[in-house]
Design a protein around this motif. Structure first.
Motif, PDB file in Angstrom:
ATOM      1  N   TYR A  88     -11.580  12.423  -1.806  1.00  0.00           N
ATOM      2  CA  TYR A  88     -11.109  11.225  -2.496  1.00  0.00           C
ATOM      3  C   TYR A  88      -9.604  11.113  -2.323  1.00  0.00           C
ATOM      4  O   TYR A  88      -8.865  12.051  -2.639  1.00  0.00           O
ATOM      5  N   SER A  89      -9.146   9.983  -1.830  1.00  0.00           N
ATOM      6  CA  SER A  89      -7.708   9.764  -1.694  1.00  0.00           C
ATOM      7  C   SER A  89      -7.080   9.621  -3.078  1.00  0.00           C
ATOM      8  O   SER A  89      -7.765   9.315  -4.066  1.00  0.00           O
ATOM      9  N   ARG A  90      -5.783   9.813  -3.153  1.00  0.00           N
ATOM     10  CA  ARG A  90      -5.080   9.644  -4.433  1.00  0.00           C
ATOM     11  C   ARG A  90      -5.244   8.215  -4.940  1.00  0.00           C
ATOM     12  O   ARG A  90      -5.413   7.994  -6.138  1.00  0.00           O
ATOM     13  N   ASP A  91      -5.185   7.253  -4.028  1.00  0.00           N
ATOM     14  CA  ASP A  91      -5.316   5.856  -4.418  1.00  0.00           C
ATOM     15  C   ASP A  91      -6.700   5.570  -4.999  1.00  0.00           C
ATOM     16  O   ASP A  91      -6.835   4.873  -6.009  1.00  0.00           O
ATOM     17  N   THR A  92      -7.750   6.136  -4.368  1.00  0.00           N
ATOM     18  CA  THR A  92      -9.110   5.938  -4.872  1.00  0.00           C
ATOM     19  C   THR A  92      -9.283   6.571  -6.241  1.00  0.00           C
ATOM     20  O   THR A  92      -9.881   5.972  -7.149  1.00  0.00           O
ATOM     21  N   LEU A  93      -8.751   7.773  -6.421  1.00  0.00           N
ATOM     22  CA  LEU A  93      -8.837   8.439  -7.720  1.00  0.00           C
ATOM     23  C   LEU A  93      -8.089   7.650  -8.790  1.00  0.00           C
ATOM     24  O   LEU A  93      -8.576   7.490  -9.910  1.00  0.00           O
ATOM     25  N   LEU A  94      -6.926   7.148  -8.436  1.00  0.00           N
ATOM     26  CA  LEU A  94      -6.126   6.384  -9.392  1.00  0.00           C
ATOM     27  C   LEU A  94      -6.880   5.126  -9.824  1.00  0.00           C
ATOM     28  O   LEU A  94      -6.963   4.817 -11.019  1.00  0.00           O
ATOM     29  N   THR A  95      -7.467   4.416  -8.855  1.00  0.00           N
ATOM     30  CA  THR A  95      -8.189   3.180  -9.166  1.00  0.00           C
ATOM     31  C   THR A  95      -9.459   3.457  -9.956  1.00  0.00           C
ATOM     32  O   THR A  95      -9.780   2.760 -10.923  1.00  0.00           O
ATOM     33  N   THR A  96     -10.203   4.504  -9.555  1.00  0.00           N
ATOM     34  CA  THR A  96     -11.486   4.811 -10.201  1.00  0.00           C
ATOM     35  C   THR A  96     -11.299   5.318 -11.628  1.00  0.00           C
ATOM     36  O   THR A  96     -12.023   4.908 -12.540  1.00  0.00           O
ATOM     37  N   ILE A  97     -10.344   6.206 -11.830  1.00  0.00           N
ATOM     38  CA  ILE A  97     -10.169   6.841 -13.137  1.00  0.00           C
ATOM     39  C   ILE A  97      -9.328   5.992 -14.085  1.00  0.00           C
ATOM     40  O   ILE A  97      -9.640   5.858 -15.267  1.00  0.00           O
ATOM     41  N   TRP A  98      -8.263   5.395 -13.564  1.00  0.00           N
ATOM     42  CA  TRP A  98      -7.328   4.661 -14.425  1.00  0.00           C
ATOM     43  C   TRP A  98      -7.516   3.146 -14.388  1.00  0.00           C
ATOM     44  O   TRP A  98      -7.045   2.446 -15.257  1.00  0.00           O
ATOM     45  N   GLY A  99      -8.174   2.639 -13.352  1.00  0.00           N
ATOM     46  CA  GLY A  99      -8.407   1.203 -13.251  1.00  0.00           C
ATOM     47  C   GLY A  99      -7.405   0.507 -12.346  1.00  0.00           C
ATOM     48  O   GLY A  99      -6.318   1.025 -12.061  1.00  0.00           O
TER      49      GLY A  99
END
Length: 232
Positions: free
Chosen positions: A178-189
């Motif tokens: 998981y890229s940092r961007d994907t994690l940021l979007t998935t977890i934080w919105g």
């Protein structure tokens, strides 16, 4: 190569269906959709799904009847979706042959974890993880999906909400980067104002809580230049 899991999502609220479909497709699942009970039953007769997510309150035929009729010809796993909190509804759903239930509003990460837990229980998978009820056991970790709790070597470990969501997401797709961007979007919105360093900080804190040696991770690994992944 493992075949994609196929899921039927049944709900008359199209936004809910769209959100679940998008999220499951991110995990390489094939998703069919139905918006009333009769359409759901027709699709279930034509396809053997790995999972059916079935809302209770549906036009034409309610979820209980759909579940009961599916059980006449198939044992495909069925999870009931209900906006009601009454125990009777939950018990009734299980008596009609449902495997589990999820109460709305729900966290999509927890929904995905519950789906994968049931899929593991109903199929033979050659890996080191075991799912008992709604608990994922992996190595020294024991993750309570519904209770949102974690034990490491039998000892309770306190995680923040975001740390738990991140661990749950990674554990349910071992080996997937998981890229940092994907994690940021998935977890934080999508509308979170922070940057990708937020992800790095949470990964570091999570490692400090679950890893025998955070500097030499056993579970959460870095794919340099790409992101993070979980290894059992």
């Amino acid at each position: 190569m493992e075949m994609s899991k196929r899921v039927l999502v049944v709900d008359d609220e199209k936004l809910i269906v769209k959100g679940i479909k998008f999220s499951l497709e991110q995990d390489d699942m094939e998703v069919d959709c139905a918006y009333d009970g009769q359409e759901a039953l027709d699709l279930a007769k034509k396809t053997e799904y790995d999972m059916v997510l079935l809302d209770i309150m549906l036009p034409k035929m309610d979820g209980f009847e759909v579940c009961q009729r599916i059980r006449e010809f198939s044992n495909m796993p069925i999870v009931m979706l209900t906006a009601k909190g009454e125990d009777m509804d939950k018990i009734l759903g299980l008596e009609y042959g449902a495997d589990d239930y999820i109460t709305k509003p729900f966290n999509i990460l927890e929904v995905k974890a519950r789906i994968k837990a049931i899929m593991r229980r109903t199929s033979v998978i050659d890996d080191d993880s075991l799912v008992v009820g709604d608990v994922i056991n992996s190595g020294d970790l024991s993750i309570d999906i519904q209770g949102r709790g974690l034990k490491v070597l039998g000892n309770e470990v306190n995680l923040t909400s975001k740390e738990f969501d991140m661990l749950l997401l990674l554990v349910n797709s071992p080996g997937k980067v998981y890229s940092r961007d994907t994690l940021l979007t998935t977890i934080w919105g999508d509308d979170y104002p922070g940057d990708e360093r937020t992800v790095d900080v949470h990964i570091r804190r999570l490692r400090e809580k679950i890893e025998p040696n955070p500097k030499d991770p056993r579970y959460i690994h870095t794919k340099w230049g790409l992101g993070y992944f979980y290894k059992e």
